[in-house]
Write a protein that holds these residues in place. Structure first.
Motif, short mmCIF file in Angstrom:
data_model
loop_
_atom_site.label_atom_id
_atom_site.label_comp_id
_atom_site.label_asym_id
_atom_site.label_seq_id
_atom_site.Cartn_x
_atom_site.Cartn_y
_atom_site.Cartn_z
N VAL A 22 0.81 -1.21 0.00
CA VAL A 22 0.00 0.00 0.00
C VAL A 22 0.85 1.27 0.00
O VAL A 22 0.64 2.17 -0.80
N ALA A 35 -5.61 7.21 5.24
CA ALA A 35 -6.56 6.34 4.55
C ALA A 35 -5.89 5.70 3.34
O ALA A 35 -5.02 6.31 2.71
N ALA A 36 -6.26 4.49 3.04
CA ALA A 36 -5.75 3.80 1.86
C ALA A 36 -6.91 3.08 1.18
O ALA A 36 -7.92 2.80 1.82
N GLY A 40 -10.89 -1.79 -3.32
CA GLY A 40 -12.12 -1.01 -3.41
C GLY A 40 -12.63 -0.53 -2.07
O GLY A 40 -13.63 0.18 -1.98
N ALA A 65 -19.66 7.33 8.92
CA ALA A 65 -18.90 8.09 7.94
C ALA A 65 -17.52 7.46 7.79
O ALA A 65 -17.05 6.74 8.67
N VAL A 67 -14.15 7.98 8.08
CA VAL A 67 -13.30 9.01 8.69
C VAL A 67 -12.28 8.50 9.68
O VAL A 67 -11.49 9.30 10.20
N ARG A 70 -8.66 9.74 10.41
CA ARG A 70 -8.40 11.10 10.87
C ARG A 70 -8.52 11.23 12.39
O ARG A 70 -8.53 12.33 12.93
N MET A 86 -15.24 11.92 14.83
CA MET A 86 -16.59 12.50 14.79
C MET A 86 -17.12 12.72 16.20
O MET A 86 -17.38 13.84 16.60
N ARG B 554 -6.83 19.76 12.19
CA ARG B 554 -5.88 19.04 11.35
C ARG B 554 -6.10 19.33 9.87
O ARG B 554 -5.18 19.30 9.07
N TYR B 555 -7.35 19.58 9.50
CA TYR B 555 -7.63 19.90 8.10
C TYR B 555 -8.09 21.34 7.92
O TYR B 555 -8.55 21.72 6.85
N GLY B 563 -18.46 13.22 6.79
CA GLY B 563 -17.02 13.19 6.60
C GLY B 563 -16.52 14.25 5.64
O GLY B 563 -15.31 14.35 5.41
N TYR B 565 -16.23 18.46 4.69
CA TYR B 565 -15.88 19.58 5.56
C TYR B 565 -16.57 20.85 5.10
O TYR B 565 -16.99 20.97 3.95
N MET B 610 -12.21 16.54 1.74
CA MET B 610 -10.95 16.92 2.38
C MET B 610 -9.88 17.25 1.34
O MET B 610 -9.17 18.25 1.46
N SER B 809 -7.07 11.93 -0.46
CA SER B 809 -8.12 10.99 -0.08
C SER B 809 -7.52 9.68 0.39
O SER B 809 -7.83 9.20 1.47
N PHE B 810 -6.65 9.09 -0.47
CA PHE B 810 -6.04 7.80 -0.12
C PHE B 810 -4.55 7.89 -0.38
O PHE B 810 -4.13 8.40 -1.43
N VAL B 811 -3.76 7.37 0.54
CA VAL B 811 -2.31 7.48 0.41
C VAL B 811 -1.82 6.79 -0.86
O VAL B 811 -0.85 7.22 -1.48
N ASN B 812 -2.54 5.74 -1.26
CA ASN B 812 -2.09 4.98 -2.43
C ASN B 812 -2.94 5.27 -3.66
O ASN B 812 -2.75 4.67 -4.70
N ALA B 813 -3.91 6.17 -3.53
CA ALA B 813 -4.76 6.51 -4.67
C ALA B 813 -5.24 7.95 -4.54
O ALA B 813 -6.43 8.21 -4.38
N VAL B 816 -8.36 9.39 -6.36
CA VAL B 816 -9.68 8.78 -6.24
C VAL B 816 -10.42 9.38 -5.04
O VAL B 816 -9.93 9.30 -3.92
N ASP B 818 -13.20 9.54 -2.06
CA ASP B 818 -13.84 8.51 -1.25
C ASP B 818 -15.30 8.39 -1.66
O ASP B 818 -16.08 9.33 -1.50
N HIS B 820 -17.59 6.94 -0.41
CA HIS B 820 -18.56 6.91 0.69
C HIS B 820 -19.28 8.24 0.85
O HIS B 820 -20.38 8.31 1.38
N ILE B 821 -18.62 9.31 0.41
CA ILE B 821 -19.24 10.63 0.55
C ILE B 821 -20.13 10.90 -0.66
O ILE B 821 -19.64 11.04 -1.77
N LEU B 841 -15.68 0.67 -3.60
CA LEU B 841 -15.44 1.66 -4.65
C LEU B 841 -15.97 1.23 -6.01
O LEU B 841 -16.61 1.98 -6.71
#
Lengths: 132, 855
Positions: A22, A35-36, A40, A65, A67, A70, A86, B554-555, B563, B565, B610, B809-813, B816, B818, B820-821, B841
């Motif tokens: 990863v 996050a990774a 999928g 959510a 999250v 974070r 949250m 943090r953000y 999730g 902002y 984010m 969003s993703f350290v490896n992507a 892309v 998320d 989910h939002i 996804l």
């Protein structure tokens, strides 16, 4: 930094049994999360002060959510934990068990560190009795 | 429901009439009764006790019914109309405008009128009474062209009136027939001590002086002729304040029985000689005695509400103890203050230099406190009054109760459970103990007890005693009050702040290894992050700090339920150019953000992912915006009205002041969020008294209020200092905020922080205004450092690739989003879609991603 998480992961890999590389360990903040995307799914990776890496679902079962990565990482007693960003519910990073309500869990994922790289596998089942 | 609703007519809408209507609503009388309340003044009920502050705060702040109507449609309020007749036989009330109201029950709450002695010239122009806001307005108008004022009457109300004249800039005389001031409440020695205090303020006292008449000059009042001197005392404003008389004329004419010395005679249920008519407050005379204080009036109001509900309540007399601050001087009188009990003894402490006089009246056996008088220092009142009222045994060294070393609470006293600790709200010691001892949802501290039981919530004089009772209880059950921040730090935030400052720590690791244990948690990490930010003025996303921050910091944005902002650019003072408004609109439109106006006069943009925060902020920063710190425990906004620039009522430029203050304190990290407000006149359109620091313009400068907030437990800010110039105002706010930042608990707002200080607001005043601790310059220097070191943390983030890299969003992507939002649409804007569980996804990539969301 090439610590290997030596926790027993017997029977923990998913059906495919394959793990994916990863990121580098140093891309997971010390006492923090990131996050990774694995297969999928949104995964949260955490690194504790001792250098252990944990992988959970990024999904917070309380707020529903995506999250968890974070959240703030710390300790409660000897338990390494992450607090949901949250509403601050705390989860044991080793088992996913919510420390504020035993009936709630974070999904855990198999994780290993090899040559300074983090590898994540499938969902890890945590035995009911395991709590230490 | 049947048609058998009854009608209740309340005659008089003063404080007591209002209290009765409130009780009627709260206790459900309006379920069975329609209520009509008739007031002769044009304004609805207002706080007559605080009448003197009218010049300072204006009529709106005094109003007890700011909306002008009751929040119950079954209550009709008629103002500006006199009641001309009461007919007990027909059960009707006639109004001056001709309306006749039939009643099932009538309640007289007509109050009292000032007594004007019938001396020659008493009705000349330039002669006034001191009772209503209209009276004060007339006095103010007259004072505008006058030089000297005289008050006839040196009692409590007379001195209030004298204070008002002095405030209006008049040379002020007080003429009192008795040999001393406040003759009803305090003795000769106390009176002379009070006199010295008042003379020091520049007022002239004529005690033992009989007014023979008002001297006429050019058809107006020009002075007072006193019995013992030939030359009249010159005065072009004369205020009569020589006592009050019950307004019982309506009752007299109606044939109701009145007391010998005036007042409508009532029984213990406050019922008059006609069973359908009650009388309450100053117009009533229970057992023939009239009560000229508001608390007994309130008690009578409750008794009548109770009687109409067929309850057992009775009024059998009232504690006439008084404590007040008169022109800055504490005066208190309680119990048998004049030692009328046979063989009682007096214990007196007097210090003419400090201006302090204290007297205790003790039973002949020396074991019981009967009453007392306090002038110059009434701090012991909170414990002495309940001691006297409960007939409690005195400690062995009763003098310690009034010696200066005693704060009044350091003496070991064992109050009986039934002792009334809070006389304003009638809370006993047993109730206070029960609040902390009960199994079900006990209070954890005295502030909580005050909130739950109302003990100490009105005048506050019993707060130290409430605190002592709570602490004694915890000590008795062997519980030490745990003041630990969390399991990792066994100290308070204030103690931790000092440690970090003294040692010069810059990192959490140093602090937790030196003073804590474990690796921290969601409580101590953000608290230490805030302390470090307050002390270092560093970037909260610096490497050593970023993982201590709550997600909002943090953000640098506010996390929302799904999730995503929200983004709030700073709009100082709520002032914004059309160009900048257009930029905000364009950014929101291009990024598909939901927009809403905030309560702090700015615009919140919701639904940002984010990873999109940097592109959104790049546009805002390029257009000249900066972070609004809506995400931080830090200064949010300083709300303002348009002030004297536009408003025809404004007396100062509140907008400029608000902008200056917001820019000065922006980015200041604090124990809780901080809000300010500046109003350009006493109408208070900026709602400054609902803010942590609120500024209200006066003719002479600014009044500074502190400790207000909205939210779940609203608090009104209290006056800290008056008529300040710009420079002094800023200096006081600097000191106040910095002292708060240093000494408050985590997540403690200024209101509860002030309450938690020993001495409360007085303590704040000592530190901020009097600089009693000599901390002033240090606090100002710390604030100067903050102001000088300020930078926009969003701009600094955009300029720093390492910090920017965390917004992925993703350290490896990183490309892309998320999945989910997701969002739905409502009223033409996005809203978060309901979450149904983790999203895979492959199933939903890209769906619902707002326009422009691709990095």
């Amino acid at each position: 930094m090439s610590t290997v998480n030596t926790r027993d992961t017997t029977g923990a890999s998913d059906a495919m049994g394959e793990m994916v590389q990863v990121c580098r360990v140093d891309q997971v903040p010390l006492e923090g999360g990131v996050a990774a995307l694995v297969g999928g799914r949104a995964i949260a990776l955490f690194r504790t002060w001792e250098g252990n890496i944990y992988a959970t679902s990024n999904y917070d079962p309380w707020s529903r959510a995506s999250v968890m990565s974070r959240g703030i990482v710390g300790t409660r007693g000897d338990v390494p934990f992450v607090a949901s960003p949250m509403h601050k519910q705390a989860f044991d990073l080793r088992t996913g068990r919510c420390l504020d309500d035993e009936s709630v869990r974070l999904t855990m994922y198999d994780v290993r560190v090899l040559d300074g790289r983090v590898w994540v596998g499938g969902e890890k089942s945590v035995p009911e009795g395991e709590s230490t | 429901m049947t048609n058998q609703r009854k009608r209740l007519v309340v005659i008089g809408h003063g404080m007591v009439g209002h209290r009765f209507v409130q009780a009627a609503i709260e206790r459900g009388l309006t379920e069975t009764h329609d209520v009509v309340v008739v007031g002769e003044e044009t304004r609805p009920a207002y706080d007559r006790v605080a009448l003197t502050s009218f010049f300072e705060v204006g009529a709106d702040a005094l109003s007890l019914l700011p909306e002008g109507v009751y929040d119950d449609p079954r209550v009709r309020l008629v103002t500006g109309v006199e009641v001309t007749a009461l007919d007990p036989a027909a059960q009707t009330v006639t109004l001056a405008d001709g309306e006749v109201l039939a009643y099932d029950t009538a309640v007289l709450a007509t109050g009292a009128a000032p007594f004007v002695p019938p001396v020659p010239g008493h009705d000349l122009p330039g002669c006034f009474v001191y009772r209503t806001i209209d009276d004060l307005e007339a006095i103010r108008d007259a004072a505008a062209t006058a030089k000297v004022g005289a008050v006839i009457g040196g009692g409590l109300l007379g001195l209030e009136a004298a204070n008002a004249l002095a405030q209006l800039g008049l040379e002020t005389h007080v003429v009192e027939m008795a040999p001393r001031l406040m003759a009803v409440q305090i003795d000769d020695a106390g009176g002379s001590m009070l006199r010295r205090h008042i003379e020091k303020l520049g007022l002239t006292i004529h005690a033992g002086a009989m007014t023979k008449g008002v001297v006429e000059v050019d058809g107006r009042a020009g002075g007072l002729q006193l019995a013992d001197r030939d030359e009249p005392v010159a005065a072009d404003v004369v205020v009569f304040s020589a006592g009050i008389r019950p307004r019982d004329a309506l009752a007299c004419i109606a044939g109701l029985e009145v007391a010998e010395r005036g007042g409508v005679l009532v029984d213990e249920q406050c019922r008059t000689s006609d069973p359908h008519v009650f009388a309450i407050g100053e117009c009533a005379a229970p057992a023939g005695k009239m009560y000229g204080l508001v608390a007994p009036g309130y008690a009578m109001a409750e008794v009548v509400a109770d009687a109409l509900l067929e309850g057992p309540g009775t009024f059998t007399g009232a504690d006439m103890s008084t404590k007040l601050k008169l022109m800055g001087v504490d005066v208190a009188s309680f119990g048998d203050a004049f030692a009328t009990t046979p063989d009682s003894l007096e214990l007196v402490y007097s210090d003419a230099v400090a201006g302090v006089y204290k007297k205790l009246v003790i039973s002949d056996c020396g074991t019981k406190l009967l009453g007392g008088i306090l002038v110059g220092d009434a701090s012991a009142y909170g414990i002495l009054r309940p001691m006297a009222a409960s007939g409690l045994a005195l400690p062995d060294n009763p003098e310690e109760l009034i010696l200066p070393a005693s704060s009044g609470t350091s003496v070991q006293v064992g109050l009986p459970d039934e002792a009334v600790v809070c006389s304003c709200n009638n809370v006993t010691k047993a109730e206070i103990t029960d609040r902390v001892a009960r199994e079900d949802d006990p209070c954890a501290d005295s502030a909580c007890v005050t909130a739950c039981s109302k003990a100490g919530a009105t005048c506050g004089s019993c707060k130290p005693l409430v605190k002592k009772i709570v602490e004694d209880h915890f000590a008795s059950v062997g519980r030490t009050i745990d003041r630990s921040l969390c399991e990792h730090f066994s100290m308070t935030r204030a103690e931790l702040f000092d440690l970090v400052a003294v040692h010069g720590y810059t990192r959490f690791d140093e602090i937790v290894s030196a003073h804590g244990r474990g690796r921290g948690c969601e409580i101590c990490k953000p608290a230490i992050a805030s302390i470090l930010a307050s002390l270092l003025n560093h970037h909260v996303l610096d490497d050593d700090a970023v993982n201590l921050q709550d997600t909002n910091d943090r953000y640098l944005a506010n996390i929302q339920k799904n999730g995503s902002y929200s983004v709030v650019p700073r709009i100082p003072g709520g002032e914004i150019t059309p160009e900048k408004l257009i930029v905000i609109g364009e950014v929101a439109r291009d990024h598909g953000l939901y927009t809403k106006i905030t309560g702090g006069q700015r615009i919140d943009l919701f639904g940002a992912r984010m990873e999109d925060l940097p592109v959104i902020w790049k546009r805002l920063v390029d257009a000249g915006f900066e972070s609004g710190h809506a995400y931080g425990k830090s200064l949010r906004t300083v709300k303002s009205c348009v002030g004297s620039t536009w408003c025809r009522f404004g007396v100062q430029d509140s907008t400029t002041m608000a902008i200056d203050l917001e820019l000065r304190y922006r980015g200041l990290r604090s124990p809780h969020k901080l809000k300010g407000g500046v109003s350009g006149c006493a109408r208070e359109c900026a709602e400054a008294r609902g803010k942590d620091f609120g500024i209200i313009a006066t003719e002479k400068g600014w009044n500074l209020y502190v400790g207000g907030n909205g939210g779940a437990v609203p608090a009104h800010a209290q006056l800290l200092a008056s008529d300040l110039d710009d420079e002094t105002l800023v200096r006081y706010i600097d000191r106040f905020l910095m002292y708060y930042v240093r000494t408050a608990d985590r997540l403690q707002r200024t209101s509860t922080w002030i309450d938690s200080l020993e001495g409360g607001l007085e303590r704040v005043r000592e530190i901020v205004v009097d600089d009693a601790l000599g901390l002033g310059s240090e606090l100002e220097a710390a604030m100067a450092k903050h102001v000088g070191g300020y930078f926009d943390e969003w701009k600094a983030t955009l300029d720093n690739p390492e910090k920017l890299a965390r917004f992925t969003s993703f350290v490896n992507a990183p490309d892309v989003p998320d999945a989910h939002i997701t969002f739905d649409t409502s009223r033409d804007q996005i809203v978060p879609a309901e979450s149904t569980g983790p999203v895979l996804l492959g199933a939903s990539i890209g769906v619902g991603a707002p326009a422009g969301a691709t990095p």
